[in-house]
Design a protein around this motif. Structure first.
Motif, PDB file in Angstrom:
ATOM      1  N   TRP A  82       0.687  -1.052  -0.225  1.00 10.64           N
ATOM      2  CA  TRP A  82      -0.012   0.008   0.028  1.00 10.64           C
ATOM      3  C   TRP A  82       0.901   1.390  -0.007  1.00 10.64           C
ATOM      4  CZ3 TRP A  82      -5.370  -0.342  -0.392  1.00 10.64           C
ATOM      5  CH2 TRP A  82      -6.147   0.917  -0.370  1.00 10.64           C
ATOM      6  N   LEU A  83       2.143   1.272   0.671  1.00 13.44           N
ATOM      7  CA  LEU A  83       2.721   2.491   0.737  1.00 13.44           C
ATOM      8  C   LEU A  83       3.826   2.459  -0.431  1.00 13.44           C
ATOM      9  CD1 LEU A  83       3.948   2.532   4.380  1.00 13.44           C
ATOM     10  CD2 LEU A  83       1.845   3.395   3.453  1.00 13.44           C
ATOM     11  N   ASP A  84       3.655   1.553  -1.405  1.00 16.70           N
ATOM     12  CA  ASP A  84       4.774   1.582  -2.550  1.00 16.70           C
ATOM     13  C   ASP A  84       6.141   1.825  -2.106  1.00 16.70           C
ATOM     14  OD1 ASP A  84       4.966   1.167  -5.245  1.00 16.70           O
ATOM     15  OD2 ASP A  84       4.385   3.186  -5.782  1.00 16.70           O
ATOM     16  N   ALA A  85       6.261   1.130  -1.013  1.00 20.55           N
ATOM     17  CA  ALA A  85       7.794   1.051  -0.329  1.00 20.55           C
ATOM     18  C   ALA A  85       8.500  -0.025  -0.432  1.00 20.55           C
ATOM     19  CB  ALA A  85       7.599   1.413   0.932  1.00 20.55           C
ATOM     20  N   ASP A  86       7.635  -1.015  -1.211  1.00 22.39           N
ATOM     21  CA  ASP A  86       8.287  -2.421  -1.225  1.00 22.39           C
ATOM     22  C   ASP A  86       9.254  -2.643  -2.329  1.00 22.39           C
ATOM     23  OD1 ASP A  86       5.544  -2.084  -2.873  1.00 22.39           O
ATOM     24  OD2 ASP A  86       6.375  -3.708  -3.934  1.00 22.39           O
ATOM     25  N   PRO A 102      14.084   4.184  -0.499  1.00 22.93           N
ATOM     26  CA  PRO A 102      14.078   5.069   0.561  1.00 22.93           C
ATOM     27  C   PRO A 102      12.672   6.112   0.245  1.00 22.93           C
ATOM     28  CG  PRO A 102      15.552   5.914  -1.596  1.00 22.93           C
ATOM     29  CD  PRO A 102      15.009   4.468  -1.574  1.00 22.93           C
ATOM     30  N   TYR A 103      12.049   6.147  -0.653  1.00 27.01           N
ATOM     31  CA  TYR A 103      10.892   7.066  -0.546  1.00 27.01           C
ATOM     32  C   TYR A 103       9.602   5.910  -0.984  1.00 27.01           C
ATOM     33  CZ  TYR A 103      14.346  10.392  -1.970  1.00 27.01           C
ATOM     34  OH  TYR A 103      15.564  11.067  -2.014  1.00 27.01           O
ATOM     35  N   ALA A 104       8.444   6.391  -0.295  1.00 26.62           N
ATOM     36  CA  ALA A 104       7.419   5.679  -0.483  1.00 26.62           C
ATOM     37  C   ALA A 104       6.623   6.080  -1.760  1.00 26.62           C
ATOM     38  CB  ALA A 104       6.301   5.760   0.814  1.00 26.62           C
ATOM     39  N   CYS A 105       6.912   5.995  -3.084  1.00 28.13           N
ATOM     40  CA  CYS A 105       6.496   6.084  -4.096  1.00 28.13           C
ATOM     41  C   CYS A 105       7.045   5.221  -5.525  1.00 28.13           C
ATOM     42  CB  CYS A 105       6.682   7.769  -4.425  1.00 28.13           C
ATOM     43  SG  CYS A 105       8.517   8.354  -4.822  1.00 28.13           S
ATOM     44  N   HIS A 127      12.302   8.013  -8.181  1.00 27.93           N
ATOM     45  CA  HIS A 127      13.617   8.316  -7.132  1.00 27.93           C
ATOM     46  C   HIS A 127      14.647   9.221  -7.581  1.00 27.93           C
ATOM     47  CE1 HIS A 127      11.919   5.199  -4.156  1.00 27.93           C
ATOM     48  NE2 HIS A 127      10.970   5.615  -4.594  1.00 27.93           N
ATOM     49  N   PRO A 128      15.152   8.811  -8.773  1.00 21.86           N
ATOM     50  CA  PRO A 128      16.526   9.557  -9.298  1.00 21.86           C
ATOM     51  C   PRO A 128      16.002  10.869  -9.115  1.00 21.86           C
ATOM     52  CG  PRO A 128      15.891   7.698 -10.598  1.00 21.86           C
ATOM     53  CD  PRO A 128      14.945   7.844  -9.737  1.00 21.86           C
ATOM     54  N   ALA A 158      19.280   5.948  -8.657  1.00 19.13           N
ATOM     55  CA  ALA A 158      18.835   6.354  -7.314  1.00 19.13           C
ATOM     56  C   ALA A 158      19.387   5.380  -6.101  1.00 19.13           C
ATOM     57  CB  ALA A 158      17.061   6.133  -7.422  1.00 19.13           C
ATOM     58  N   ARG A 159      19.367   6.087  -4.978  1.00 23.00           N
ATOM     59  CA  ARG A 159      19.749   5.234  -3.721  1.00 23.00           C
ATOM     60  C   ARG A 159      18.756   4.233  -3.636  1.00 23.00           C
ATOM     61  NH1 ARG A 159      18.716   8.283   1.026  1.00 23.00           N
ATOM     62  NH2 ARG A 159      17.064   9.548  -0.295  1.00 23.00           N
ATOM     63  N   GLY A 160      19.591   3.150  -3.253  1.00 21.03           N
ATOM     64  CA  GLY A 160      18.664   1.867  -2.978  1.00 21.03           C
ATOM     65  C   GLY A 160      19.044   0.775  -4.153  1.00 21.03           C
TER      66      GLY A 160
END
Length: 400
Positions: A77-81, A265-268, A273-274, A394-396
């Protein structure tokens, strides 16, 4: 392209049954531990979200269906997976998204952990094996254009996890992989881009499909030949194409796909991310407040350049809007799960700044795919400064 044969399924079952943490390289085990904790954090955060709580109440009842559906939905749900870092065909237009097996398999593990009958070490071991094979399923085939990966590769990982936890034989495990793979979702990428939160339920259903496949795999009289043919039909024709059985089943235990995952690192949406990293670098140390920002210019690769929605009607749509995410990052000094709560989506200052974010495709950035996902950002201030930064990945990402 290639055809899955019984020998490949046997190799998958043997690998799943025999693998122990002491046989796995330390760096792979360390990443599996990190991925498990990261996925658990995303799931726990999702459980706090009001729509997920509503879903839990509506599906509560006897059996495990409601719990698996809720946990799987919460995990995305948070799009953080997390997911696979780069698909071999990741340069294509439209994009070939990568597999996300971890949020499908973790709900199965959590229900087992609640019973108290399995050790933490065994849970990590099962998580590692199931998601290694789920990620291999994703890199071994290319989703048809416009399709979304949730519910496609994850059910096989969930099925393997459930079968491993009950002590299934190598034959059971091979059958579970096939049966989980035979239950893919066929949903479109455009749904989350347009704000459809049903995207998250696809993961919950994938966890349920995996658990069902594990139950069906107990039947030793099942037609394994038909299941093998079904896998090839689905992953080299109907849902995916370009099946590579070597990518799927080659060098099991010697070549590891799991560490080639990204962490968010971001919930999207990951494609954004970049640009967010570039905004952070551009503004670092400048003491520039959101009110000082006149415009933001983002040059990035094709997929990210298309995520420009300003008509934000749901948290999912906000997570797939590059202008909204950039404006929120600048306004709040960060971007996390709380940035997408309902009360945050209609803030005037964020909407005003988002309307002044220009997003363009840079052909050179698109050409850098799939090995890199670049972005360049220029933040122009009201006093005439131009704060610029470039990010190649992007980081991650495992390479960053």
């Amino acid at each position: 392209m290639s055809t899955l044969e019984r020998a490949h399924v046997t190799a998958i079952g043997d690998f799943a049954a025999a693998t122990r943490l002491e046989d796995v390289p330390d760096e792979v085990t360390a990443f599996a531990r990190l991925l498990l904790v990261d996925t658990l954090g995303a799931l726990l955060g999702g459980l706090r979200y009001p729509p997920v709580r509503d879903l839990a109440r509506s599906v509560a009842g006897p059996g495990t269906f409601g719990a698996l559906l809720t946990l799987g939905t919460a995990a995305t749900w948070l799009d953080a997976d997390s997911g696979g870092s780069f698909h071999p065909q990741g340069h294509r237009l439209p994009p070939v998204p990568t597999a996300h097996p971890a949020p499908h398999s973790l709900p199965v593990l959590l229900l087992a952990a609640a019973s108290g009958d399995v050790t933490d070490r065994r849970l990590l071991e099962v998580f590692l094996v199931a998601n290694e094979l789920g990620l291999r399923s994703g890199t071994a085939s290319s989703l048809r254009p416009g399709m979304h990966p949730h519910g496609v590769h994850g059910p096989s990982a969930a099925a393997l996890a459930a079968t491993l936890l009950r002590g299934g034989t190598p034959e059971d495990l091979g059958r579970a992989f096939l049966l989980g793979s035979a239950l893919p979702m066929a949903a479109t990428l455009d749904v989350p881009v347009q704000g459809g939160t049903v995207r998250n339920v696809w993961t919950g259903l994938g966890a349920c499909h995996g658990a069902l496949a594990a139950d069906l795999a107990r039947d030793a009289a099942a037609d394994d030949e038909a299941a093998t043919a079904t896998f090839s039909a689905l992953f080299d024709s109907a849902v995916c194409t370009e099946l590579s059985v070597d990518e799927l089943a080659g060098e099991l235990g010697r070549r590891w796909q799991l560490p080639h995952s990204y962490l968010k690192p971001y919930a999207c949406a990951r494609w954004i991310h970049p640009a967010l990293d570039a905004v952070g670098l551009a503004m670092a140390g400048s003491a520039t407040a959101a009110a000082d920002v006149l415009t933001v210019e983002v040059d990035t690769f094709a997929f990210a350049a298309g995520l420009t929605s300003l008509d934000i009607r749901s948290d999912m749509q906000a997570r797939f809007s590059l202008p909204y995410c950039v404006a929120t990052l600048i306004t709040d000094g960060g971007l996390d799960a709380g940035s997408f709560l309902p009360a945050q989506l209609a803030r005037g200052p964020v909407a005003d700044l988002a309307a002044r974010v220009t997003v363009r495709e840079d052909g050179a950035h698109t050409a850098a795919l799939p090995g890199e996902r670049p972005a360049r950002v220029v933040v122009r201030t009201r006093d005439g400064r131009a704060l610029a930064a470039d990010v190649r990945n992007a980081r991650g990402n495992p390479a960053s």
